[in-house]
Scaffold this motif. Structure first.
Motif, PDB file in Angstrom:
ATOM      1  N   ASN A  94       0.825  -1.202   0.000  1.00  0.00           N
ATOM      2  CA  ASN A  94       0.000   0.000   0.000  1.00  0.00           C
ATOM      3  C   ASN A  94       0.864   1.260   0.000  1.00  0.00           C
ATOM      4  O   ASN A  94       0.595   2.212  -0.738  1.00  0.00           O
ATOM      5  N   HIS A  95       1.917   1.263   0.815  1.00  0.00           N
ATOM      6  CA  HIS A  95       2.810   2.423   0.900  1.00  0.00           C
ATOM      7  C   HIS A  95       3.443   2.707  -0.464  1.00  0.00           C
ATOM      8  O   HIS A  95       3.492   3.869  -0.917  1.00  0.00           O
ATOM      9  N   VAL A  98       0.754   3.961  -3.049  1.00  0.00           N
ATOM     10  CA  VAL A  98       0.360   5.350  -2.783  1.00  0.00           C
ATOM     11  C   VAL A  98       1.341   6.307  -3.439  1.00  0.00           C
ATOM     12  O   VAL A  98       0.952   7.269  -4.117  1.00  0.00           O
ATOM     13  N   ARG A 102       0.574   8.843  -6.629  1.00  0.00           N
ATOM     14  CA  ARG A 102       0.757  10.285  -6.489  1.00  0.00           C
ATOM     15  C   ARG A 102       1.690  10.818  -7.578  1.00  0.00           C
ATOM     16  O   ARG A 102       1.433  11.866  -8.157  1.00  0.00           O
ATOM     17  N   ARG A 152      -6.320   8.750  -0.880  1.00  0.00           N
ATOM     18  CA  ARG A 152      -5.544   7.503  -0.817  1.00  0.00           C
ATOM     19  C   ARG A 152      -5.273   7.156   0.643  1.00  0.00           C
ATOM     20  O   ARG A 152      -4.857   8.006   1.417  1.00  0.00           O
ATOM     21  N   LEU A 154      -3.362   6.271   3.714  1.00  0.00           N
ATOM     22  CA  LEU A 154      -1.964   6.359   4.127  1.00  0.00           C
ATOM     23  C   LEU A 154      -1.683   5.442   5.313  1.00  0.00           C
ATOM     24  O   LEU A 154      -0.839   4.557   5.248  1.00  0.00           O
ATOM     25  N   SER A 258      -7.467  -1.130   0.402  1.00  0.00           N
ATOM     26  CA  SER A 258      -6.749   0.039  -0.116  1.00  0.00           C
ATOM     27  C   SER A 258      -5.850  -0.354  -1.283  1.00  0.00           C
ATOM     28  O   SER A 258      -5.776   0.359  -2.293  1.00  0.00           O
ATOM     29  N   LEU A 262      -5.931   1.078  -5.255  1.00  0.00           N
ATOM     30  CA  LEU A 262      -4.783   1.684  -5.916  1.00  0.00           C
ATOM     31  C   LEU A 262      -4.335   0.867  -7.118  1.00  0.00           C
ATOM     32  O   LEU A 262      -3.919   1.435  -8.143  1.00  0.00           O
TER      33      LEU A 262
END
Length: 269
Positions: A94-95, A98, A102, A152, A154, A258, A262
């Motif tokens: 997920n990190h 993200v 972006r 999104r 975080l 999540s 994404l």
């Protein structure tokens, strides 16, 4: 807004199940999954099928034993889920996604602004930590979420619903400093007012209060972004309630939801 173009873009007619990964989505998520080992027993099942099984359980809300027979054995899929849960794989994916998403839209990889809020949900007879949210009249768990200004996810953190927002907000902000150290400002509702949240970190907390003359429901600036995030992940029936016996599993499913958002967003770009 739905148009013939967007309907075609979001169509999944060629998939076995609506939750299955497309080729484009698999290309997004594959680099973040463990590779087969050079030695030892070779894998009996493709990793793509394992992820498809996990996504199916999340989307359909079924138990592991009710997975359709054209998936790998449910025990195999669950063992991979537990392995990824315990080693923090879902949080790491997920990190990374993200930051990739972006950068895709021309923004800095690490955000400088965010929005925080919580959602209380009921639990089931599975047990585990729970509490009573007197404000929402719900006995269960609370999902705390920190999202960027585009929605999104975080940092996500489930805990008993008896934990007040002003008590749970500080630890969530502190947890964000390692993964997203450049956050300077966070928008929140009046439940986060007070020194416990304001002085938890160096992040400036701005309370977005409703208009004193407001009657009925009204969309609040900034705060609607995190509410939309909760609506997005709420499309997955596994998250309709908190069915998990442990906080670790509850967190894993939030992260999976999540990651799924994404992955589809990046694949359609």
């Amino acid at each position: 807004m739905w148009t013939p173009t967007t309907r075609e873009q979001h169509s999944r007619k060629n998939q076995r199940y609506q939750s299955d990964l497309t080729d484009e989505e698999w290309c997004v998520i594959e680099p973040h999954l463990p590779k087969p080992r050079a030695k030892g027993r070779p894998r009996s099942w493709a990793m793509r099928e394992i992820i498809n099984g996990i996504f199916y359980v999340m989307r359909a809300g079924c138990t592991w034993r009710l997975l359709p027979s054209d998936f790998p054995p449910w025990g195999t899929i669950y063992r991979w889920f537990a392995t990824f849960r315990d080693d923090g794989r879902f949080e790491a994916i997920n990190h990374t996604l993200v930051m990739e998403d972006r950068e895709r839209v021309g923004r800095e990889a690490s955000p400088t602004g965010a929005i925080i809020d919580s959602q209380s949900v009921k639990t089931t007879e599975a047990g585990g930590p729970r509490g009573y949210d007197a404000g929402k009249k719900i006995n269960g768990r609370k999902r705390h979420a920190l999202v960027d200004t585009d929605g999104r996810g975080l940092v996500l953190e489930p805990h008993p619903a008896s934990v007040q927002d002003r008590d749970g907000g500080g630890p969530l902000l502190r947890a964000s400093r390692g993964a997203f150290p450049f956050i300077k400002k966070v928008f929140a509702d009046s439940g986060y007012a007070g020194d416990k949240v304001a002085k938890a970190t160096v992040i400036a907390v701005e309370i977005v209060r409703k208009n004193p003359d407001q009657v009925g429901f009204a969309v609040q600036p900034r705060r609607w972004v995190v509410e939309r995030f909760f609506a997005w992940i709420g499309r997955n029936r596994r998250l309709a309630k908190d069915f998990e016996a442990s906080i670790e599993s509850a967190l894993a499913w939030l992260m999976i939801a999540s990651v799924k958002l994404l992955t589809r967003r990046l694949a359609r770009a």
